[in-house]
Motif scaffolding. Structure first.
Motif, PDB file in Angstrom:
ATOM      1  N   SER A 167       0.695 -28.218  29.638  1.00 23.97           N
ATOM      2  CA  SER A 167      -0.088 -27.525  29.344  1.00 23.97           C
ATOM      3  C   SER A 167      -0.236 -27.775  27.606  1.00 23.97           C
ATOM      4  N   SER A 168       1.041 -26.881  27.332  1.00 19.29           N
ATOM      5  CA  SER A 168       0.856 -26.512  25.728  1.00 19.29           C
ATOM      6  C   SER A 168       1.937 -27.581  25.436  1.00 19.29           C
ATOM      7  N   ALA A 169       2.626 -27.802  26.093  1.00 19.81           N
ATOM      8  CA  ALA A 169       3.337 -29.303  25.460  1.00 19.81           C
ATOM      9  C   ALA A 169       2.144 -30.753  24.697  1.00 19.81           C
ATOM     10  N   PHE A 170       1.281 -31.009  25.808  1.00 19.30           N
ATOM     11  CA  PHE A 170      -0.005 -31.729  25.380  1.00 19.30           C
ATOM     12  C   PHE A 170      -0.625 -31.037  24.007  1.00 19.30           C
ATOM     13  N   GLU A 171      -1.502 -29.848  23.975  1.00 18.93           N
ATOM     14  CA  GLU A 171      -1.549 -29.212  22.906  1.00 18.93           C
ATOM     15  C   GLU A 171      -0.559 -29.257  21.974  1.00 18.93           C
ATOM     16  N   LYS A 172       0.384 -29.051  21.921  1.00 22.76           N
ATOM     17  CA  LYS A 172       1.525 -29.414  20.504  1.00 22.76           C
ATOM     18  C   LYS A 172       1.291 -30.481  20.136  1.00 22.76           C
ATOM     19  N   PHE A 173       1.690 -31.309  21.086  1.00 24.32           N
ATOM     20  CA  PHE A 173       1.508 -33.061  20.546  1.00 24.32           C
ATOM     21  C   PHE A 173       0.051 -32.704  19.494  1.00 24.32           C
ATOM     22  N   TRP A 174      -1.098 -32.855  20.501  1.00 22.38           N
ATOM     23  CA  TRP A 174      -2.419 -33.178  20.537  1.00 22.38           C
ATOM     24  C   TRP A 174      -2.614 -31.948  18.380  1.00 22.38           C
ATOM     25  N   GLU A 175      -2.361 -31.386  17.997  1.00 23.08           N
ATOM     26  CA  GLU A 175      -2.125 -30.182  17.007  1.00 23.08           C
ATOM     27  C   GLU A 175      -1.266 -30.788  16.118  1.00 23.08           C
ATOM     28  N   THR A 176       0.001 -30.972  16.621  1.00 24.57           N
ATOM     29  CA  THR A 176       0.823 -31.791  15.229  1.00 24.57           C
ATOM     30  C   THR A 176       0.559 -32.967  15.054  1.00 24.57           C
ATOM     31  N   LEU A 177       0.442 -33.854  15.726  1.00 24.95           N
ATOM     32  CA  LEU A 177       0.137 -35.401  15.703  1.00 24.95           C
ATOM     33  C   LEU A 177      -1.129 -35.413  15.341  1.00 24.95           C
ATOM     34  N   LYS A 178      -2.561 -34.614  15.004  1.00 26.86           N
ATOM     35  CA  LYS A 178      -4.029 -35.132  15.100  1.00 26.86           C
ATOM     36  C   LYS A 178      -4.143 -36.047  15.862  1.00 26.86           C
ATOM     37  N   PHE A 179      -3.894 -36.202  17.058  1.00 24.65           N
ATOM     38  CA  PHE A 179      -4.096 -37.484  18.156  1.00 24.65           C
ATOM     39  C   PHE A 179      -5.748 -36.726  18.193  1.00 24.65           C
ATOM     40  N   PRO A 180      -6.769 -37.863  18.926  1.00 23.86           N
ATOM     41  CA  PRO A 180      -7.584 -38.498  18.571  1.00 23.86           C
ATOM     42  C   PRO A 180      -8.234 -37.647  19.728  1.00 23.86           C
ATOM     43  N   ASP A 181      -9.422 -37.134  19.715  1.00 31.02           N
ATOM     44  CA  ASP A 181     -11.095 -36.243  20.661  1.00 31.02           C
ATOM     45  C   ASP A 181     -10.415 -37.024  22.607  1.00 31.02           C
ATOM     46  N   TYR A 182     -10.254 -38.726  21.945  1.00 33.88           N
ATOM     47  CA  TYR A 182      -9.936 -38.630  23.326  1.00 33.88           C
ATOM     48  C   TYR A 182      -8.816 -38.509  23.808  1.00 33.88           C
ATOM     49  N   PHE A 183      -8.174 -37.628  23.770  1.00 35.83           N
ATOM     50  CA  PHE A 183      -7.131 -37.639  24.436  1.00 35.83           C
ATOM     51  C   PHE A 183      -6.828 -37.308  25.346  1.00 35.83           C
ATOM     52  N   LYS A 184      -6.234 -37.235  26.540  1.00 38.96           N
ATOM     53  CA  LYS A 184      -6.848 -37.344  28.063  1.00 38.96           C
ATOM     54  C   LYS A 184      -5.594 -35.811  28.727  1.00 38.96           C
ATOM     55  N   TRP A 185      -4.801 -35.659  27.586  1.00 35.54           N
ATOM     56  CA  TRP A 185      -3.983 -34.585  27.770  1.00 35.54           C
ATOM     57  C   TRP A 185      -3.555 -34.822  29.615  1.00 35.54           C
ATOM     58  N   ASN A 186      -2.698 -36.165  29.861  1.00 34.64           N
ATOM     59  CA  ASN A 186      -1.776 -36.590  30.311  1.00 34.64           C
ATOM     60  C   ASN A 186      -0.473 -37.296  29.704  1.00 34.64           C
ATOM     61  N   TRP A 187       0.392 -37.274  30.898  1.00 33.53           N
ATOM     62  CA  TRP A 187       1.628 -37.830  30.606  1.00 33.53           C
ATOM     63  C   TRP A 187       1.578 -39.680  30.102  1.00 33.53           C
ATOM     64  N   HIS A 188       0.208 -40.420  30.670  1.00 36.17           N
ATOM     65  CA  HIS A 188      -0.286 -42.079  30.764  1.00 36.17           C
ATOM     66  C   HIS A 188      -0.574 -41.636  29.309  1.00 36.17           C
ATOM     67  N   ALA A 189      -1.191 -40.938  28.393  1.00 39.07           N
ATOM     68  CA  ALA A 189      -1.989 -40.896  27.576  1.00 39.07           C
ATOM     69  C   ALA A 189      -1.081 -40.094  26.286  1.00 39.07           C
ATOM     70  N   LEU A 190      -0.844 -39.523  26.643  1.00 38.86           N
ATOM     71  CA  LEU A 190       0.872 -38.880  25.292  1.00 38.86           C
ATOM     72  C   LEU A 190       1.883 -40.519  25.145  1.00 38.86           C
ATOM     73  N   TYR A 191       2.086 -41.074  25.813  1.00 42.15           N
ATOM     74  CA  TYR A 191       2.417 -42.292  25.873  1.00 42.15           C
ATOM     75  C   TYR A 191       1.792 -42.910  25.030  1.00 42.15           C
ATOM     76  N   ASP A 192       0.746 -43.183  25.221  1.00 42.07           N
ATOM     77  CA  ASP A 192      -0.152 -44.324  23.935  1.00 42.07           C
ATOM     78  C   ASP A 192      -0.782 -43.797  23.107  1.00 42.07           C
ATOM     79  N   CYS A 193      -1.020 -42.811  23.290  1.00 37.05           N
ATOM     80  CA  CYS A 193      -0.479 -42.251  20.910  1.00 37.05           C
ATOM     81  C   CYS A 193       0.357 -42.304  20.609  1.00 37.05           C
TER      82      CYS A 193
END
Length: 115
Positions: free
Chosen positions: A49-75
């Protein structure tokens, strides 16, 4: 990774460099173009959970990011929303990432699992 190893070149776009390896950072930078540099600290990512949050925050992931491994890989494979030619992700204290979960650490460091 042993200390005498300067860098492991996993792919043209991924280099793992050991602390104190003596590798000049300029050797890993592109020769021209704009560069977006993001820095993560493994100590801030003890669980998924915290890893997804840090990646989302640091890399400015779009709002459609789904907070799972596949979404992280895609982004991570896209990053088109960042207005730069190249992207550099620096991870400090990587051993602190997923302190209690070997499974999660393996997923982050390996290929994305099949859907």
């Amino acid at each position: 990774m042993r200390d005498e190893t300067q860098a492991i070149h996993v792919a043209p776009w991924l280099h793992i460099v050991a602390p104190g390896a003596g590798l000049n950072f300029d050797q890993l930078l592109p020769s021209s173009g704009s560069v977006y540099v993001a820095r993560l600290n493994g100590e801030d990512m003890p669980d998924e959970s915290s890893a997804f949050e840090k990646f989302w925050e640091t890399l400015k992931f779009p709002d459609y990011f789904k907070w799972n491994w596949h979404a992280l890989y895609d982004c991570l494979r896209d990053l088109q929303w960042l207005s730069s030619d190249y992207h550099i992700l620096i991870s400090n204290q990587p051993n602190g990432t997923f302190r209690g979960s070997r499974r999660s650490r393996g997923i982050l460091q390996g290929p994305v699992p099949s859907r």
